[in-house]
Design a protein around this motif. Structure first.
Motif, PDB file in Angstrom:
ATOM      1  N   ALA A 100       0.827  -1.198  -0.067  1.00 55.40           N
ATOM      2  CA  ALA A 100       0.032  -0.063  -0.104  1.00 55.40           C
ATOM      3  C   ALA A 100       0.853   1.386   0.004  1.00 55.40           C
ATOM      4  N   LEU A 101       2.030   1.227   0.716  1.00 52.69           N
ATOM      5  CA  LEU A 101       2.862   2.539   0.862  1.00 52.69           C
ATOM      6  C   LEU A 101       3.849   2.398  -0.291  1.00 52.69           C
ATOM      7  N   GLY A 102       3.988   1.484  -0.997  1.00 51.46           N
ATOM      8  CA  GLY A 102       5.209   1.455  -1.978  1.00 51.46           C
ATOM      9  C   GLY A 102       6.474   1.285  -1.521  1.00 51.46           C
ATOM     10  N   ALA A 103       6.693   0.545  -0.155  1.00 48.27           N
ATOM     11  CA  ALA A 103       8.023   0.620   0.271  1.00 48.27           C
ATOM     12  C   ALA A 103       8.310  -0.673   0.397  1.00 48.27           C
ATOM     13  N   SER A 104       9.518  -1.091   0.704  1.00 47.60           N
ATOM     14  CA  SER A 104      10.020  -2.480   0.937  1.00 47.60           C
ATOM     15  C   SER A 104       9.349  -2.902   2.131  1.00 47.60           C
ATOM     16  N   GLN A 105       9.365  -4.254   2.251  1.00 49.28           N
ATOM     17  CA  GLN A 105       8.593  -5.113   3.438  1.00 49.28           C
ATOM     18  C   GLN A 105       9.677  -4.936   4.542  1.00 49.28           C
ATOM     19  N   ARG A 106      11.045  -5.078   4.431  1.00 47.23           N
ATOM     20  CA  ARG A 106      11.950  -4.904   5.439  1.00 47.23           C
ATOM     21  C   ARG A 106      11.756  -3.574   6.200  1.00 47.23           C
ATOM     22  N   THR A 107      11.449  -2.580   5.477  1.00 45.45           N
ATOM     23  CA  THR A 107      11.522  -0.864   5.826  1.00 45.45           C
ATOM     24  C   THR A 107      10.241  -1.180   6.648  1.00 45.45           C
ATOM     25  N   VAL A 108       9.279  -1.548   6.321  1.00 44.15           N
ATOM     26  CA  VAL A 108       7.748  -1.636   6.922  1.00 44.15           C
ATOM     27  C   VAL A 108       7.842  -2.330   8.107  1.00 44.15           C
ATOM     28  N   GLN A 109       8.521  -3.570   8.193  1.00 50.82           N
ATOM     29  CA  GLN A 109       8.632  -4.312   9.300  1.00 50.82           C
ATOM     30  C   GLN A 109       9.293  -3.606  10.468  1.00 50.82           C
ATOM     31  N   ARG A 110      10.525  -2.829   9.951  1.00 49.79           N
ATOM     32  CA  ARG A 110      11.438  -2.047  11.167  1.00 49.79           C
ATOM     33  C   ARG A 110      10.170  -0.897  11.631  1.00 49.79           C
ATOM     34  N   ALA A 111       9.710  -0.315  10.873  1.00 49.52           N
ATOM     35  CA  ALA A 111       8.781   0.599  11.371  1.00 49.52           C
ATOM     36  C   ALA A 111       7.622   0.120  12.304  1.00 49.52           C
ATOM     37  N   LEU A 112       7.118  -1.184  12.036  1.00 49.96           N
ATOM     38  CA  LEU A 112       5.989  -1.700  12.839  1.00 49.96           C
ATOM     39  C   LEU A 112       6.717  -2.315  14.105  1.00 49.96           C
TER      40      LEU A 112
END
Length: 405
Positions: free
Chosen positions: A354-366
């Motif tokens: 949905a955000l057009g970001a890498s899954q690793r980046t999103v996982q760090r944010a979560l």
């Protein structure tokens, strides 16, 4: 179709999931499995609903293409509700084609609406609008009309068109009332609340205050030069917007200059904002000069960047003032929180899509948000889902970033 199946179908159409289950709960034939799957989805047990719909599709057999297509559409809706955005969209497209070929206009329209909603969630607004063009909701039943108007309202909100969104929600409220489905009425009222809650913050002359969607729309047409931190653009009236989503350093510098306008910003402060260091050296100052040259060339149609004795300042070309439009929540991972604020459970892969970001980046944010207690997870491995409570005082989902261009 036997009388129990017909009665269960009518109960589901009216939103009475328990009434439908009372009629088909003990049956295992294909139509009953499908109706049980829809009922479980309405009751919120999406995992069980998904399993039932797949069982129903297998039970119908290869010669019952129409029934299998309807099962695919139902499974796609369950996937959308559970935020499985990487569910194979080609299957839904093929099912819609089958429904249209067999003359099932209502379910074909429902399939199209599901495709549009998925495109909206992943930020592909233009594709969603193209898919919706030419679909007239007039002959549809009230529930489908309400779904159409909710999608139109969502598109208008993303386009910052408050008047169009309000009109669409009025039509959706009327259609939902005619449908008699309580859940649909609640969904419309929840969407309508977004128009009366803050959608963004205006930062100008060192002051910040919240803005409703209507006020954001007025600001974008006011003639001011807007550095939009929600969509990472620089815009002024009807002039073509300058997109900086893929150039975060340039945008960080532009925002810092805009927040200080009409004053200048010291070089060390710009280095701290753009390069995230508190100990600048000559290499940082040299890099700042390079980035400033790039920023000048990029935003020249709308503003000039001038050097001052202690730093740099932003000067608009034609606008009367420069302002910053920021997210309503000043949070490092605000985009992730905005998605989770709808109260649904999201997988990290769905958030990344949905955000057009890498899954690793999103996982760090979560993980960071979980440590601070702002989100929570359930499940493990591939079944892990993330959620948070909705923010009733903030319309954070209105200004989600579109797909990067």
């Amino acid at each position: 179709m036997d009388s129990l199946i017909e009665a269960a179908a009518r109960a589901l159409a009216a939103g009475d999931a328990l009434g439908a289950l009372n009629r088909v709960a003990l049956r295992s034939d294909a139509p009953a499995l499908a109706l049980r799957g829809v009922a479980m989805a309405q009751l919120g047990d999406l995992a069980r609903a998904k399993a039932l719909m797949r069982s129903a599709a297998r039970a119908f057999g290869p010669k019952e293409a129409l029934a299998r297509a309807r099962c695919v559409v139902a499974e796609a809706e369950i996937a959308l509700a559970s935020r499985e955005l990487n569910w194979p969209a080609k299957m839904l497209h093929a099912a819609r084609a089958t429904l249209e070929a067999h003359g099932d206009r209502l379910n074909a329209a429902h399939a199209r609406y599901l495709e549009v909603r998925r495109l909206l969630l992943i930020g592909r607004l233009e594709d969603a609008e193209r898919l919706l063009v030419g679909l007239d909701p007039a002959p549809f039943p009230p529930a489908l009309k309400a779904a159409h108007e909710l999608i139109v309202a969502g598109m208008a909100m993303r386009r910052l068109e408050a008047k169009a969104a309000r009109a669409a929600l009025t039509r959706a409220r009327q259609a939902a009332a005619h449908s008699g489905i309580p859940a649909l009425k609640a969904e419309v009222e929840s969407a309508a609340l977004l128009l009366s809650t803050p959608a963004a913050r205006l930062i100008a002359h060192g002051q910040a205050h919240p803005l409703l969607l209507e006020e954001v729309e007025a600001l974008m047409m006011s003639g001011a030069l807007v550095v939009d931190a929600c969509r990472h653009i620089v815009a002024c009236n009807a002039a073509p917007a300058i997109h900086l989503a893929r150039r975060p350093v340039l945008f960080a510098i532009a925002r810092a200059l805009a927040e200080a306008w009409p004053e200048d910003v010291p070089r060390n402060a710009l280095i701290a904002d753009a390069f995230r260091t508190q100990l600048p050296d000559e290499s940082h100052r040299a890099r700042l000069r390079v980035e400033m040259a790039r920023l000048r060339a990029t935003i020249r149609p709308l503003a000039e960047v001038i050097a001052t004795k202690r730093g740099f300042a932003l000067v608009p070309q034609h606008a009367r003032e420069i302002v910053v439009l920021a997210r309503p929540v000043d949070e490092k991972h605000a985009a992730v929180l905005a998605l989770l604020a709808d109260g649904e459970s999201w997988s990290s892969s769905a958030v990344a899509l949905a955000l057009g970001a890498s899954q690793r980046t999103v996982q760090r944010a979560l993980d960071s948000l979980a440590e601070s207690g702002k989100v929570q997870s359930v499940g493990r491995g591939r079944a892990r889902r993330w959620m948070t409570q909705p923010m009733p005082a903030l319309a954070t989902t209105l200004l989600l970033p579109a797909r990067l261009v």
